[in-house]
Enzyme design. Structure first.
Site, PDB file in Angstrom:
ATOM      1  N   GLU A  92       0.829  -1.202   0.000  1.00 10.62           N
ATOM      2  CA  GLU A  92       0.000   0.000   0.000  1.00 10.62           C
ATOM      3  C   GLU A  92       0.863   1.250   0.000  1.00 10.62           C
ATOM      4  O   GLU A  92       2.012   1.234   0.448  1.00 10.62           O
ATOM      5  CB  GLU A  92      -0.899   0.000   1.248  1.00 10.62           C
ATOM      6  CG  GLU A  92      -1.859  -1.166   1.260  1.00 10.62           C
ATOM      7  CD  GLU A  92      -2.818  -1.150   2.453  1.00 10.62           C
ATOM      8  OE1 GLU A  92      -3.998  -1.430   2.247  1.00 10.62           O
ATOM      9  OE2 GLU A  92      -2.387  -0.846   3.579  1.00 10.62           O
ATOM     10  N   CYS A 335      -0.636   6.800   9.506  1.00  9.83           N
ATOM     11  CA  CYS A 335       0.599   6.136   9.941  1.00  9.83           C
ATOM     12  C   CYS A 335       0.297   4.823  10.646  1.00  9.83           C
ATOM     13  O   CYS A 335      -0.544   4.758  11.528  1.00  9.83           O
ATOM     14  CB  CYS A 335       1.356   6.995  10.942  1.00  9.83           C
ATOM     15  SG  CYS A 335       1.901   8.516  10.270  1.00  9.83           S
TER      16      CYS A 335
HETATM   17  N1  SAH Z   1       9.945   1.300   9.859  1.00 12.19           N
HETATM   18  C1  SAH Z   1      10.045   2.727   9.787  1.00 12.19           C
HETATM   19  C2  SAH Z   1       9.074   3.286   8.805  1.00 12.19           C
HETATM   20  C3  SAH Z   1       7.630   3.235   9.256  1.00 12.19           C
HETATM   21  S1  SAH Z   1       7.137   4.870   9.286  1.00 12.19           S
HETATM   22  C4  SAH Z   1       9.925   3.330  11.160  1.00 12.19           C
HETATM   23  O1  SAH Z   1       9.673   2.601  12.104  1.00 12.19           O
HETATM   24  O2  SAH Z   1      10.140   4.522  11.310  1.00 12.19           O
HETATM   25  C5  SAH Z   1       5.649   4.862  10.019  1.00 12.19           C
HETATM   26  C6  SAH Z   1       5.605   5.694  11.290  1.00 12.19           C
HETATM   27  O3  SAH Z   1       4.331   5.489  11.875  1.00 12.19           O
HETATM   28  C7  SAH Z   1       6.623   5.253  12.309  1.00 12.19           C
HETATM   29  O4  SAH Z   1       7.015   6.334  13.115  1.00 12.19           O
HETATM   30  C8  SAH Z   1       5.814   4.286  13.119  1.00 12.19           C
HETATM   31  O5  SAH Z   1       6.373   4.035  14.377  1.00 12.19           O
HETATM   32  C9  SAH Z   1       4.495   5.006  13.188  1.00 12.19           C
HETATM   33  N2  SAH Z   1       3.359   4.139  13.491  1.00 12.19           N
HETATM   34  C10 SAH Z   1       3.261   2.821  13.294  1.00 12.19           C
HETATM   35  N3  SAH Z   1       2.052   2.373  13.680  1.00 12.19           N
HETATM   36  C11 SAH Z   1       1.377   3.434  14.136  1.00 12.19           C
HETATM   37  C12 SAH Z   1       0.062   3.608  14.647  1.00 12.19           C
HETATM   38  N4  SAH Z   1      -0.781   2.605  14.760  1.00 12.19           N
HETATM   39  N5  SAH Z   1      -0.310   4.854  15.001  1.00 12.19           N
HETATM   40  C13 SAH Z   1       0.547   5.890  14.843  1.00 12.19           C
HETATM   41  N6  SAH Z   1       1.787   5.786  14.366  1.00 12.19           N
HETATM   42  C14 SAH Z   1       2.199   4.573  14.021  1.00 12.19           C
END
Ligand code: SAH
Length: 348
Positions: A92, A335
């Site tokens: 996605e 996110c």
């Molecule tokens: N693996 C990388 C890229 C993912 S980016 C990383 O961890 O940074 C996506 C962002 O959204 C990251 O900061 C992740 O921690 C955050 N994220 C993941 N799940 C989420 C959720 N359910 N609610 C809000 N943020 C979330």
């Protein structure tokens, strides 16, 4: 003979292939490159001779992704795309329309093996890495979909996957963003987000690529971070922040700290105070967001008042922070809501 994926070639490699393997001129490589980045199939490359197209079809595939579904948000200018890869896997991506252009949140892996407790991308583990060509293809497909001269202006590597867990392909993709005939996205318009793989951060700093580095921190100490981010057991918070600080120092770029607030886990005013102490003196900005719900996970977002209180505490302690605008929540495009999908689920 296995076919080669043309999108996986850099400009130099494409030229070498066309000249040395196909016995054509370099001029043809340019023509092919221009078609590729417009999202054309081989049979659509009309300024190539029939012979050359047949030769290409014999030896090559375009090697890209195809948009198989588009969801448009009712509330904002956000669209979610489902891309199908050549082996049938699905990933996605999300396109956000801001006043300063179109930003594509793209994936670097099918699934993810980092195991963060709040994230949908990791539910099925890692399925496979994406190639540089498959990453660039996401941009090409979206540009084609936008049409009318509109195109992706910025990319954020914040879709599914951990960019530093697919280091070589990600760096090769970044180097190709601006090469001849490519998508023309400057590296200053790129943000790369990592959950904190320290060797990746240290290696990346030496690449000389001026992208904005974002660190998913989500906790002010190891005790809390260990509970929600398994990566934290391998790399403690002190060393992670030190690696991030080295990146900021040596590249001269400002860093972004990502902090998703989870009710009762990391959202207290004390957490905000501890975070401020941790970040004191660093040239960083904190992006605070309230957790986006993921149905398989039993974690909740805090109330708006608690989010405000957290931000206020950072502000009082002179830490630059903003609440990130929530976009695309109704299409599960926010996110952490991007997930690995199977064919059956695609039609659901
Ligand atoms: N693996 C990388 C890229 C993912 S980016 C990383 O961890 O940074 C996506 C962002 O959204 C990251 O900061 C992740 O921690 C955050 N994220 C993941 N799940 C989420 C959720 N359910 N609610 C809000 N943020 C979330």
């Amino acid at each position: 003979m296995e076919k080669v994926a043309l999108m996986d070639f850099s400009y130099e490699e494409l030229c070498a292939f066309v000249v040395e393997e196909l016995g054509e001129s370099k001029f043809r490589a340019d023509q092919i490159g221009q078609w590729l980045y417009r999202g054309a199939e081989i049979e659509e490359m009309k300024n190539l001779s029939k012979d050359l197209r047949a030769k290409l079809s014999d030896r090559c595939i375009v090697g890209g992704v195809k948009i198989v579904k588009t969801l448009k948000s009712q509330h904002d200018d956000t669209q979610k795309f489902l891309f199908e890869l050549r082996d049938g896997e699905l990933i996605e991506g999300v396109l956000m329309g801001y006043h300063h252009g179109h930003t594509l949140c793209m994936s670097t892996q099918v699934g993810c093996r980092m195991g963060c407790a709040f994230c949908a991308s990791t539910l099925d583990g890692l399925v496979r890495n994406l190639t540089a060509g498959e990453m660039l293809s996401q941009i090409v497909a979206v540009n084609k979909e936008l049409g009318g001269g509109r195109h992706v202006d910025n990319i954020v590597l914040m879709g599914s996957g951990e960019p530093f867990d697919n280091y070589d392909q990600v760096v090769s993709m970044l180097r190709r963003l601006n090469e001849k005939n490519s998508v023309g996205i400057g590296l200053r318009n790129v943000s790369l987000s990592t959950c904190g793989l320290i060797p990746g951060i240290d290696r990346f700093k030496k690449e000389g690529l001026p992208v904005t580095l974002c660190l998913s921190l989500h906790a002010p100490n190891d005790q809390i971070r260990n509970k929600i981010m398994p990566v934290s057991c391998a790399y403690n918070i002190k060393d992670t922040i030190a690696a991030f600080a080295r990146y900021i120092d040596e590249t001269g770029r400002r860093g972004i700290i990502e902090y998703s607030l989870i009710s009762g886990v990391n959202d207290s005013v004390e957490c905000a105070a501890e975070l401020s102490r941790l970040l004191r003196g660093l040239r960083v900005h904190v992006n605070v967001i309230a957790l986006n719900p993921v149905k398989e996970r039993d974690l909740n977002a805090p109330t708006a008042a608690r989010v405000q209180a957290f931000l206020k505490e950072l502000e009082n302690r002179h830490i630059s922070a903003t609440r990130r605008r929530l976009m695309g929540e109704d299409i599960e495009g926010a996110c952490g809501q991007l997930r690995h999908k199977t064919k059956q689920e695609q039609n659901a």
